[in-house]
Design an enzyme around this catalytic site. Sequence first.
Site, PDB file in Angstrom:
ATOM      1  N   HIS A 280       0.716  -1.272   0.057  1.00 39.69           N
ATOM      2  CA  HIS A 280      -0.230   0.168   0.006  1.00 39.69           C
ATOM      3  C   HIS A 280       0.938   1.380  -0.135  1.00 39.69           C
ATOM      4  CE1 HIS A 280      -2.662   2.968   2.036  1.00 39.69           C
ATOM      5  NE2 HIS A 280      -3.614   2.309   1.581  1.00 39.69           N
TER       6      HIS A 280
ATOM      7  N   ASP B  10       3.345  -4.469   7.972  1.00 39.54           N
ATOM      8  CA  ASP B  10       1.912  -3.403   7.930  1.00 39.54           C
ATOM      9  C   ASP B  10       1.038  -4.583   7.843  1.00 39.54           C
ATOM     10  OD1 ASP B  10      -0.102  -2.456   7.077  1.00 39.54           O
ATOM     11  OD2 ASP B  10       0.770  -1.680   5.271  1.00 39.54           O
TER      12      ASP B  10
ATOM     13  N   GLN C 257      -4.179  -5.166   7.053  1.00 44.12           N
ATOM     14  CA  GLN C 257      -5.396  -6.387   6.469  1.00 44.12           C
ATOM     15  C   GLN C 257      -5.308  -7.496   6.951  1.00 44.12           C
ATOM     16  OE1 GLN C 257      -7.606  -5.252   4.432  1.00 44.12           O
ATOM     17  NE2 GLN C 257      -6.733  -3.265   3.892  1.00 44.12           N
TER      18      GLN C 257
ATOM     19  N   LYS D 147     -10.222  -0.396  10.596  1.00 45.87           N
ATOM     20  CA  LYS D 147     -10.424  -1.751   9.693  1.00 45.87           C
ATOM     21  C   LYS D 147     -10.751  -3.010  10.542  1.00 45.87           C
ATOM     22  CE  LYS D 147      -6.892  -0.128   6.193  1.00 45.87           C
ATOM     23  NZ  LYS D 147      -7.746   0.352   5.251  1.00 45.87           N
TER      24      LYS D 147
ATOM     25  N   CYS E  93      -4.911   2.405  -3.585  1.00 40.94           N
ATOM     26  CA  CYS E  93      -3.713   3.011  -2.921  1.00 40.94           C
ATOM     27  C   CYS E  93      -2.277   2.078  -3.094  1.00 40.94           C
ATOM     28  CB  CYS E  93      -3.637   3.284  -1.582  1.00 40.94           C
ATOM     29  SG  CYS E  93      -4.891   5.004  -1.302  1.00 40.94           S
TER      30      CYS E  93
HETATM   31  N1  7TS Z   1      -1.598  -0.836   4.762  1.00 39.08           N
HETATM   32  C1  7TS Z   1      -2.627  -1.549   4.145  1.00 39.08           C
HETATM   33  C2  7TS Z   1      -1.960  -2.905   3.679  1.00 39.08           C
HETATM   34  C3  7TS Z   1      -3.672  -1.069   3.980  1.00 39.08           C
HETATM   35  O1  7TS Z   1      -4.660  -1.694   3.492  1.00 39.08           O
HETATM   36  C4  7TS Z   1      -3.884   0.454   4.360  1.00 39.08           C
HETATM   37  C5  7TS Z   1      -5.327   1.051   4.106  1.00 39.08           C
HETATM   38  C6  7TS Z   1      -2.969   1.167   5.141  1.00 39.08           C
HETATM   39  C7  7TS Z   1      -1.802   0.680   5.308  1.00 39.08           C
HETATM   40  C8  7TS Z   1      -3.339   2.513   5.515  1.00 39.08           C
HETATM   41  O2  7TS Z   1      -4.180   2.352   6.717  1.00 39.08           O
HETATM   42  P1  7TS Z   1      -4.807   4.051   7.135  1.00 39.08           P
HETATM   43  O3  7TS Z   1      -5.836   3.214   8.110  1.00 39.08           O
HETATM   44  O4  7TS Z   1      -3.618   4.474   8.076  1.00 39.08           O
HETATM   45  O5  7TS Z   1      -5.416   4.427   6.085  1.00 39.08           O
HETATM   46  N2  7TS Z   1      -6.100   0.297   2.977  1.00 39.08           N
HETATM   47  C9  7TS Z   1      -7.146   0.940   2.141  1.00 39.08           C
HETATM   48  C10 7TS Z   1      -8.008   0.229   1.366  1.00 39.08           C
HETATM   49  O6  7TS Z   1      -7.389  -0.912   0.888  1.00 39.08           O
HETATM   50  N3  7TS Z   1      -8.923   1.103   0.830  1.00 39.08           N
HETATM   51  O7  7TS Z   1      -9.008   2.095   1.610  1.00 39.08           O
HETATM   52  C11 7TS Z   1      -7.970   2.112   2.783  1.00 39.08           C
END
Ligand code: 7TS
Length: 421
Positions: free
Chosen positions: A138, A215, A218, A241, A379
Site C-alpha cells: 500500500h 504492515d 489487512q 479496519k 492506494c
Molecule cells: N496498509 C495497508 C495494507 C492498507 O490496506 C491500508 C489501508 C493502509 C496501510 C493504511 O491504513 P490507514 O488506516 O492508515 O489509512 N487500505 C485501504 C484500502 O484498501 N482501501 O482504503 C484504505
Amino acid sequence: MATLEQLIPIKPRPSEDWDVERIRKDFPVLRQTVNGKPLVYLDNAASSQVPTMVIERGAQYIEQEHSNIHRGVHYLSMKATTSYEGAREKVKRFINARESKECIFVRGATEGINLVMYGYGRKFIGAGDEIIISAMEHHANIVPWQMLCEEKNAKLRVIPMNDAGELLMDEYDSLLNERTKLVAVAHVSNALGTINPVKEIIERAHKYGVPVLIDGAQWAPHMRIDVQDLDCDFYAFSGHKMFAPTGSGVVYGKAALLEKMNPFMGGGDMIKSVTFEKTIYADLPNKFEAGTPAIASQIGLGAAIDYLTIIGREKAAAYEHELLHYATERISAIEGVRIIGTAREKLSVLSFVIDDIHPHDIGTILDQEGIAIRAGHHCAQPVMKRFNVPATARASFAFYNTREEVDVLARTVERVIEIFG
Ligand code: 7TS
C-alpha cells in the site's frame, strides 16, 4: 487463464456454528437500505463497520469519563486514564506483546509506519543503505520509505511477485545484504488479498541483523497476531479496519528498539522535563504519544478487541475463509471476469476486472443496487501497473457478510456485463 482450482484459495474450513444473522444484529449500520435495496457492505478492507458494543463504550466515555488523560489528579481524568491505559493492556494481549509499553497508540497504520520512518529510519539509516519493501505494498508502506531514501540518499529495493501475486522469495534472498537496514512488508495485500510468508521474511532478515516492520492493516481484522512468535520488530495496524472507530490504531515495537529511537512528534505528555536548554523525553510509551491522543477512539479499539474475543476470532476467520472461497467460485465463473490476485494463500479480498468495462462503472452500477465495493487503484498503484490494469473492482469481506450477499454481488456483476456488453 488460471483454472478455477487455482483461483480458489486453499482449504476452506467448516464454519461450524457461525450464526451470521445474530452477528449482523450487532452492527446497526447494516440495517439500512441504499437506493431502496438492503445495504450489501463489501468494502471492509477500506473500513469495517462498528458493533453496538464498541459504539456504546465510546458513548459511555463521552457521557461519563471525558477528560484529558495522564495530567489531572481529578476523578474524571483518572477514570479516562484508566480506560485509555486499559485499552493498551487489551492491545498487548491481543498481539501478545511482552509489555504494554511496546504498544504505541497512533491514528492508524499510516501513522504507525511514519512513526518508524521518523523515529528509526531517520536515526539509523544513511547514505548507501538499503530498505527492502515488496511489490504489493500500500502507498502507506512505500511513500514514507521513499521520502527517507530521498532525504538520506538511501536506496529502495523491491521484492517482485509472480502473476498470481505471490512474492518471489528467491529474489528476496538476493536483495538482502549487508547494506540492508530495514525490511518493511505487508502481512496481507489490500489489493490482492495475498498472505505473505512474513515469518520467513523476518527470519531471513534477522540472519543479517536487519529489523522488519510488518504492515498488518489487512491481517489484524481477521487473524490472530502474535508478535513474539513472528519475532517482528515493528507491527502496525488500524482500528477502523477492525471494527473500531477511525483515529485508532497501534504500532508495536520491540522495547529495545523503541528505547533507542527518536520521538516522532514533540509536545506535551512525551517529556519528563523541559528547559530551554534541554528536554528529557518520557519513558515508553509516552515518548511516542505527544499531545492529546484519540482517547475515545482508542478506548473503542479496546472494546473492539473485547468484541472479537467474545465472538471468537477462530470461528470468525473460518467463516470468512469459506465466504471468500464461495465468492471466488461465484465471481470467477462469470464469463469475462478476471480475478486479479490468485495466490494460494489469501484473505478476505477479491479483486477483479471485466474486459472493456472500467471498474468505476462496475462500482457505480453495484452502488445502484446497494452494494458497496471499492473501485480504483486501492492506494497500490504499483500493483495495478504490475498486472497491467488501470484499476480493479474489489469486494472485501467480514464475518458479518453472507452467502446471499455474494449471490447478489454475482448477479449484479452479470447485469453489469449485460448492460455494457
Ligand atoms: N496498509 C495497508 C495494507 C492498507 O490496506 C491500508 C489501508 C493502509 C496501510 C493504511 O491504513 P490507514 O488506516 O492508515 O489509512 N487500505 C485501504 C484500502 O484498501 N482501501 O482504503 C484504505
